[in-house]
Enzyme design. Sequence first.
Site, PDB file in Angstrom:
ATOM      1  N   ARG A   2       7.871 -31.090  13.086  1.00 42.18           N
ATOM      2  CA  ARG A   2       7.205 -30.780  11.810  1.00 42.18           C
ATOM      3  C   ARG A   2       7.172 -31.994  10.871  1.00 42.18           C
ATOM      4  O   ARG A   2       6.162 -32.246  10.219  1.00 42.18           O
ATOM      5  CB  ARG A   2       7.926 -29.630  11.122  1.00 42.18           C
ATOM      6  CG  ARG A   2       7.745 -28.318  11.858  1.00 42.18           C
ATOM      7  CD  ARG A   2       8.569 -27.276  11.173  1.00 42.18           C
ATOM      8  NE  ARG A   2       8.450 -25.989  11.812  1.00 42.18           N
ATOM      9  CZ  ARG A   2       9.031 -24.900  11.354  1.00 42.18           C
ATOM     10  NH1 ARG A   2       9.756 -24.960  10.255  1.00 42.18           N
ATOM     11  NH2 ARG A   2       8.888 -23.757  11.974  1.00 42.18           N
ATOM     12  N   ASP A  41       6.732 -17.273  -2.834  1.00 39.73           N
ATOM     13  CA  ASP A  41       7.288 -18.041  -1.717  1.00 39.73           C
ATOM     14  C   ASP A  41       7.592 -19.443  -2.241  1.00 39.73           C
ATOM     15  O   ASP A  41       6.971 -19.902  -3.210  1.00 39.73           O
ATOM     16  CB  ASP A  41       6.280 -18.120  -0.566  1.00 39.73           C
ATOM     17  CG  ASP A  41       6.949 -18.426   0.773  1.00 39.73           C
ATOM     18  OD1 ASP A  41       7.094 -17.512   1.601  1.00 39.73           O
ATOM     19  OD2 ASP A  41       7.345 -19.600   0.987  1.00 39.73           O
TER      20      ASP A  41
HETATM   21  C1  SAM Z   1       9.588 -15.946   8.288  1.00 41.96           C
HETATM   22  S1  SAM Z   1       8.755 -15.914   6.757  1.00 41.96           S
HETATM   23  C2  SAM Z   1       8.821 -14.185   6.369  1.00 41.96           C
HETATM   24  C3  SAM Z   1       7.510 -13.658   5.841  1.00 41.96           C
HETATM   25  C4  SAM Z   1       7.490 -12.157   5.552  1.00 41.96           C
HETATM   26  N1  SAM Z   1       8.479 -11.788   4.576  1.00 41.96           N
HETATM   27  C5  SAM Z   1       7.680 -11.362   6.814  1.00 41.96           C
HETATM   28  O1  SAM Z   1       8.753 -10.778   7.014  1.00 41.96           O
HETATM   29  O2  SAM Z   1       6.757 -11.295   7.623  1.00 41.96           O
HETATM   30  C6  SAM Z   1       9.994 -16.624   5.669  1.00 41.96           C
HETATM   31  C7  SAM Z   1       9.414 -17.150   4.380  1.00 41.96           C
HETATM   32  O3  SAM Z   1      10.506 -17.437   3.496  1.00 41.96           O
HETATM   33  C8  SAM Z   1      10.139 -18.563   2.730  1.00 41.96           C
HETATM   34  N2  SAM Z   1      11.350 -19.183   2.142  1.00 41.96           N
HETATM   35  C9  SAM Z   1      12.319 -19.897   2.757  1.00 41.96           C
HETATM   36  N3  SAM Z   1      13.241 -20.315   1.890  1.00 41.96           N
HETATM   37  C10 SAM Z   1      12.856 -19.861   0.676  1.00 41.96           C
HETATM   38  C11 SAM Z   1      13.395 -19.967  -0.639  1.00 41.96           C
HETATM   39  N4  SAM Z   1      14.521 -20.646  -0.900  1.00 41.96           N
HETATM   40  N5  SAM Z   1      12.719 -19.367  -1.647  1.00 41.96           N
HETATM   41  C12 SAM Z   1      11.582 -18.685  -1.426  1.00 41.96           C
HETATM   42  N6  SAM Z   1      11.018 -18.542  -0.195  1.00 41.96           N
HETATM   43  C13 SAM Z   1      11.651 -19.118   0.838  1.00 41.96           C
HETATM   44  C14 SAM Z   1       9.415 -19.466   3.710  1.00 41.96           C
HETATM   45  O4  SAM Z   1       8.587 -20.403   3.073  1.00 41.96           O
HETATM   46  C15 SAM Z   1       8.647 -18.451   4.564  1.00 41.96           C
HETATM   47  O5  SAM Z   1       7.315 -18.313   4.143  1.00 41.96           O
END
Ligand code: SAM
Length: 295
Positions: free
Chosen positions: A60, A167
Site C-alpha cells: 500500500r 471515517d
Molecule cells: C473494515 S472497514 C469497516 C466498514 C464497515 N463498518 C463495515 O463493517 O462494513 C474499517 C473502517 O474503519 C476505519 N478506521 C480505522 N481506524 C479508524 C479511526 N481511528 N477512526 C475512524 N475510522 C477508522 C477505516 O478507515 C475503515 O474504513
Amino acid sequence: MTVPGTTRSTFDVGSVKGSNTFLNKEFPMSGKNFQQISELAYQHSGIVLIDRKQDMIYGRLARRLRKLGIANFDLYLQQLDENWEAEGTSFLNAITTNKTAFFRENHHFEHLAKTIIPNLKIKYKTSKRIRVWSAAASTGEEPYSIAMVFKEAFPGKAWDIKILATDIDSDVLAKAQAGVYTNERVEGIEAARLRKWFKKYDAEHYQANDSLKSILQFKQLNLLEPWPIRGQFDVVFCRNVIIYFDLKTQKTLFQNIHQHMVDDACLYIGHSETLLNVSEQFKSYGLTIYKRLQS
Ligand SMILES: C[S@@+](CC[C@H](N)C(=O)[O-])C[C@H]1O[C@@H](n2cnc3c(N)ncnc32)[C@H](O)[C@@H]1O
C-alpha cells in the site's frame, strides 16, 4: 521520532519487530522502518500493525512512494517526520483496511427493522426525531444500507431522521459521499430496493438517489480524537474497526461511545468483535448487538 498533533501514549513495539526481507524490494523497507510505520499508525489512528501485515503495508505504501518519486522508506519516514501535515492524511488513508459491503452481516439490518425501529416509533411518537451513527463508514455501503431500512420504515417526511457517517479515511468518505457503486457492488441489494433507492449512473455504475442521501451526513472523524459531536445517538454502528485496535483503545472508545448514546440505545459491532472484557456499560442484546446501560 516526534509525532506532532497527538497525545497518544507510545505504542508498545515489543511485539512488532518487522522484517528485513523487504530490503531487496523496489523501495527498500527495513524492519526498523516497519516499526516506525507501526508507531505512526498506532499514534495517529489506534491501528495496530502486527508483523504479518508488513507485506500488505509495503504494497500500500509503495504506491505512495512511487507517486511521490521517493526512493526508499528511510526518506519517506523522514518526510512524514518533518511534515506530517502534508503527507499524514495520505499515509493514514493508505494503511486503513476498508472492506465493506451493502447489508453486510444482514442480521443487524433485520434486527434494526424488526426490533429497534418499532421501539423507536413508540418512544419518539411525539418528537419524531431519531439520530444514528455509522462510526466507521468506509465507502458508504453500511450507512446507505441503514438509510434504506429507515426510509422504508418511515416513508414521507414527518420524521426527522439523520444518519451521521464518519471515517478517518478521507478517500473512502469521498466515495461514500458520491454514492456511486459498480454493478457488482450493488448485487448485495435486493432488486426491488435497488430500483427504489438507486438510479443508473452509467453502464457500469449505480448511484444512490437524492432521497436516500437526504438523511445522510458524511464527515471525517478519527475515533481516537475528540469528536465534534453534539447530542446523543439512538443507534450506533461501530463495526469491523475495533479489531484493528488494542484493548486499551477499545476500552476508551466504548466509554466515549457510551457517552454519546441515549439510555437503551442500540450498538452494533462486527462479527469477530466483542465487548466482553472491554466494557460493562452495555448488555448483550443479540449476536454482536448491545444495549446501552444507564451510567
Ligand atoms: C473494515 S472497514 C469497516 C466498514 C464497515 N463498518 C463495515 O463493517 O462494513 C474499517 C473502517 O474503519 C476505519 N478506521 C480505522 N481506524 C479508524 C479511526 N481511528 N477512526 C475512524 N475510522 C477508522 C477505516 O478507515 C475503515 O474504513
